[in-house]
Write an enzyme that holds these catalytic residues in place. Sequence first.
Site, PDB file in Angstrom:
ATOM      1  N   PRO A  69       0.778  -1.336  -0.330  1.00  0.00           N
ATOM      2  CA  PRO A  69      -0.403   0.468  -0.189  1.00  0.00           C
ATOM      3  C   PRO A  69       1.014   1.664   0.313  1.00  0.00           C
ATOM      4  O   PRO A  69       1.492   1.344   0.521  1.00  0.00           O
ATOM      5  CB  PRO A  69      -0.926  -0.138   1.094  1.00  0.00           C
ATOM      6  N   CYS A  70       0.590   2.107  -0.830  1.00  0.00           N
ATOM      7  CA  CYS A  70       1.085   3.188  -1.335  1.00  0.00           C
ATOM      8  C   CYS A  70       0.562   4.584  -0.502  1.00  0.00           C
ATOM      9  O   CYS A  70       1.684   5.463   0.077  1.00  0.00           O
ATOM     10  CB  CYS A  70       1.300   3.535  -2.319  1.00  0.00           C
ATOM     11  N   GLN A  71      -0.013   4.014   0.350  1.00  0.00           N
ATOM     12  CA  GLN A  71      -0.940   5.801   1.644  1.00  0.00           C
ATOM     13  C   GLN A  71      -0.116   6.315   1.745  1.00  0.00           C
ATOM     14  O   GLN A  71       0.027   7.474   2.273  1.00  0.00           O
ATOM     15  CB  GLN A  71      -1.956   5.140   2.358  1.00  0.00           C
ATOM     16  N   PHE A  73       3.286   6.793   1.780  1.00  0.00           N
ATOM     17  CA  PHE A  73       4.261   7.644   1.741  1.00  0.00           C
ATOM     18  C   PHE A  73       3.820   8.136   0.308  1.00  0.00           C
ATOM     19  O   PHE A  73       4.286   9.078  -0.503  1.00  0.00           O
ATOM     20  CB  PHE A  73       5.227   6.647   0.697  1.00  0.00           C
ATOM     21  N   SER A  74       2.356   8.796  -0.516  1.00  0.00           N
ATOM     22  CA  SER A  74       1.811   9.355  -0.997  1.00  0.00           C
ATOM     23  C   SER A  74       1.403  10.247  -0.712  1.00  0.00           C
ATOM     24  O   SER A  74       1.490  11.194   0.398  1.00  0.00           O
ATOM     25  CB  SER A  74       0.460   8.768  -1.151  1.00  0.00           C
TER      26      SER A  74
END
Length: 178
Positions: A69-71, A73-74
Amino acid sequence: SGPGGLSLGFREAGFALTLAVEKDKNAAETYKNNFPSVSLIRDDVSNLRLGSFIGRIKNNKTVIVGGPPCQPFSKANQQNGGSHHPYASCVDYYAQLVGNIKPVAFVFENVPTFMSIDEGRSFSGFIEYFEEQGYKTAHIVLDAKDFGVPQVRKRLFVVGLRSCKKEFSLKEAIAPYR
């Protein structure tokens, strides 16, 4: 695994898909509809143990592909971003699976801002871990618009090759596809 975008790309490239992991119920259902022949483990990656993979691992042929999941680092989630986000540890679990399984190669996908979290220390440590495990690594940021997708969507890709003796360039590798 989400709905299976990375899986689709690898299948289209000729890889045999054998196993996927997805925690989210809806994403898992979508994945199973898109890839009914792939064994799907519906669980949090933190709960997986090496025993989950015994019998499916062919070290000289296995490639681990993952986009944790990129949340954390987004740019769109900066108020909860970085290493303190609940999903940030998924990157560590991905790295541990690669380190334990020791596939011939791995592909990691995430948002480009992953490289700048903690002033780049997390990314440097991530790369160093794989190099300590015997992988040569290379990374590149690609934009989906450069590959015919009608969307600006930049993504970081890190590729590791086990037992590779020399440096390699992803820019050269993808040049024919641009």
